[in-house]
Scaffold this active site. Structure first.
Site, PDB file in Angstrom:
ATOM      1  N   HIS A  61       0.844  -1.205   0.000  1.00  0.00           N
ATOM      2  CA  HIS A  61       0.000   0.000   0.000  1.00  0.00           C
ATOM      3  C   HIS A  61       0.880   1.257   0.000  1.00  0.00           C
ATOM      4  O   HIS A  61       0.566   2.234  -0.693  1.00  0.00           O
ATOM      5  CB  HIS A  61      -0.938  -0.027   1.205  1.00  0.00           C
ATOM      6  N   ASP A  86      -6.890   7.860  -5.702  1.00  0.00           N
ATOM      7  CA  ASP A  86      -6.612   8.843  -4.643  1.00  0.00           C
ATOM      8  C   ASP A  86      -5.195   9.383  -4.829  1.00  0.00           C
ATOM      9  O   ASP A  86      -4.434   8.890  -5.663  1.00  0.00           O
ATOM     10  CB  ASP A  86      -6.850   8.293  -3.222  1.00  0.00           C
ATOM     11  N   LYS A 105      -9.962  12.005  -2.817  1.00  0.00           N
ATOM     12  CA  LYS A 105     -10.814  11.139  -1.997  1.00  0.00           C
ATOM     13  C   LYS A 105     -10.580  11.427  -0.530  1.00  0.00           C
ATOM     14  O   LYS A 105      -9.464  11.730  -0.129  1.00  0.00           O
ATOM     15  CB  LYS A 105     -10.465   9.677  -2.306  1.00  0.00           C
ATOM     16  N   ARG A 114     -11.317   9.764   3.386  1.00  0.00           N
ATOM     17  CA  ARG A 114     -11.838   8.670   4.208  1.00  0.00           C
ATOM     18  C   ARG A 114     -12.605   9.278   5.368  1.00  0.00           C
ATOM     19  O   ARG A 114     -12.143  10.244   5.978  1.00  0.00           O
ATOM     20  CB  ARG A 114     -10.675   7.800   4.693  1.00  0.00           C
ATOM     21  N   THR A 137     -13.663  -2.843   0.092  1.00  0.00           N
ATOM     22  CA  THR A 137     -15.136  -2.913   0.116  1.00  0.00           C
ATOM     23  C   THR A 137     -15.748  -2.448  -1.203  1.00  0.00           C
ATOM     24  O   THR A 137     -16.960  -2.531  -1.382  1.00  0.00           O
ATOM     25  CB  THR A 137     -15.703  -2.022   1.238  1.00  0.00           C
TER      26      THR A 137
HETATM   27  C1  R5P Z   1      -6.476   2.966   0.274  1.00  0.00           C
HETATM   28  O1  R5P Z   1      -6.008   4.092   0.271  1.00  0.00           O
HETATM   29  C2  R5P Z   1      -6.251   1.968  -0.812  1.00  0.00           C
HETATM   30  O2  R5P Z   1      -5.326   2.426  -1.743  1.00  0.00           O
HETATM   31  C3  R5P Z   1      -7.554   1.628  -1.520  1.00  0.00           C
HETATM   32  O3  R5P Z   1      -8.037   2.784  -2.165  1.00  0.00           O
HETATM   33  C4  R5P Z   1      -8.579   1.152  -0.536  1.00  0.00           C
HETATM   34  O4  R5P Z   1      -8.087   0.049   0.166  1.00  0.00           O
HETATM   35  C5  R5P Z   1      -9.884   0.791  -1.191  1.00  0.00           C
HETATM   36  O5  R5P Z   1     -10.781   0.504  -0.183  1.00  0.00           O
HETATM   37  P1  R5P Z   1     -12.327   0.363  -0.472  1.00  0.00           P
HETATM   38  O6  R5P Z   1     -12.469  -0.586  -1.634  1.00  0.00           O
HETATM   39  O7  R5P Z   1     -12.899  -0.205   0.809  1.00  0.00           O
HETATM   40  O8  R5P Z   1     -12.868   1.726  -0.758  1.00  0.00           O
END
Ligand code: R5P
Length: 314
Positions: A130, A169, A192, A194, A224
């Site tokens: 990540h 993002d 984006k 969170r 998700t």
């Molecule tokens: C987070 O910053 C990762 O790069 C992905 O964007 C994230 O894990 C995606 O999560 P979700 O599918 O739950 O939105």
């Protein structure tokens, strides 16, 4: 270095079999099971003394079980006098818990690095972390591969009309730029946010021009599916003519499958770092990273450059 041996835990034996097929060697024999009290037991069924051992296990669902099983396997190899143990972790879980960005929280990605080393890992081979800085959580060598070339080649062959690569993002922008270079396409970036510690995100803005273009969104993982569906909806609202998505790790937890099936996204291209048993909405294409992983293992074993792999096609 002595003979190479490749073993697998129970998380993704298909991937390990594909890797050993590439290498032209049999998969190492070991017994791995849980007693009725849920305690995991491991027994290696062949001699590994002084051997160059590679153990493959992505930290996919059930995450904590698969991690614990892997640690127990590493301990078994260490106590069996393996010459060198490489922990092959195609998907490194807990990677998003990588900083103390609020009071009284853990840095679990670091904790995991520590326990892997204590358990017996001498090296780590992983893919699309990540955040690349997680490499620095280890005091042992880390080779981080990327699936970007595999994903890029796939989209290149599609000859998409008027493509634009979209980073889902800010954090993925550099990798998105690399994909844009492979596709000879411009780049756009989603802003984006969170929301709290829950699995919720909101898309605030699109930086770049997407109207009338075929968008290819890129992320390290789809969890998700919230980021994916927000991104796709925003791109469609901004006039993108079609939207494709890709990522390395298909975590696909919770409502992800329904979200993909109900989304206007045309196709979601992922790799097999994590096993997928279904195909939500018939939209998923899985590309194998087994040859790339196999070649990296061969190169680590023979002392050849792993960096050279970043320029090669798989
Ligand atoms: C987070 O910053 C990762 O790069 C992905 O964007 C994230 O894990 C995606 O999560 P979700 O599918 O739950 O939105």
């Amino acid at each position: 270095m002595n003979e190479m041996k490749v073993f697998t835990g129970t998380a993704h034996p298909e991937l390990a079999r594909a890797v050993t097929k590439y290498l032209g060697i049999p998969l190492g024999q070991c017994e791995v099971f849980d007693f009725s009290n849920e305690n995991t037991f491991v027994r290696i069924l062949e001699n590994v003394r002084q051997r160059d051992v590679f153990v493959i296990q992505p930290f996919c669902s059930p995450v904590n079980h698969n991690i614990m099983e892997f640690l127990i396997m590493l301990d078994a190899f260490k106590r069996s006098s393996a010459g060198r143990i490489t922990a092959v972790v195609p998907y490194y879980a807990y990677a998003r818990t990588d900083k103390k960005d609020q009071p009284r929280v853990p840095i679990t990605a670091r904790l995991l690095a520590d326990v892997l080393t204590v358990a017996g890992a001498n090296r780590i081979l992983t893919m699309d972390l990540h955040a690349a800085q997680i490499q620095g959580f280890f005091n042992i060598p880390v080779d981080e591969l990327t699936a970007l070339n595999i994903l890029g080649d796939y989209f290149k062959k599609k000859n998409l009309s008027n493509p634009v690569v979209v980073a889902t993002d800010i954090g993925i922008t550099k990798r998105a730029r690399d994909l844009a270079a492979i596709l000879d396409a411009p780049l756009a970036i989603m802003e984006k946010r969170r929301i709290g510690n829950a699995d919720r995100t909101e898309t605030l803005n699109v930086i770049g021009d997407v109207a009338g273009k075929t968008a290819v969104t890129v992320d390290d993982e789809i969890d998700t599916g919230g980021s994916l569906t927000n991104t796709v909806n925003t791109l469609v609202a901004r006039g993108a003519s079609a939207v494709y998505s890709c990522c390395t790790h298909p975590v696909f937890s919770g409502p992800c499958r329904e979200r993909i099936a109900g989304s206007p996204v045309k196709e979601v291209v992922v790799t097999d770092t994590i096993p997928l048993k279904d195909n939500p909405g018939g939209k998923i294409t899985v590309l194998s990273i087994a040859p790339l992983l196999g070649e990296a293992i061969h190169r680590i074993h023979t002392g050849k450059s792993v960096g050279a792999l970043f320029e090669q096609q798989f």
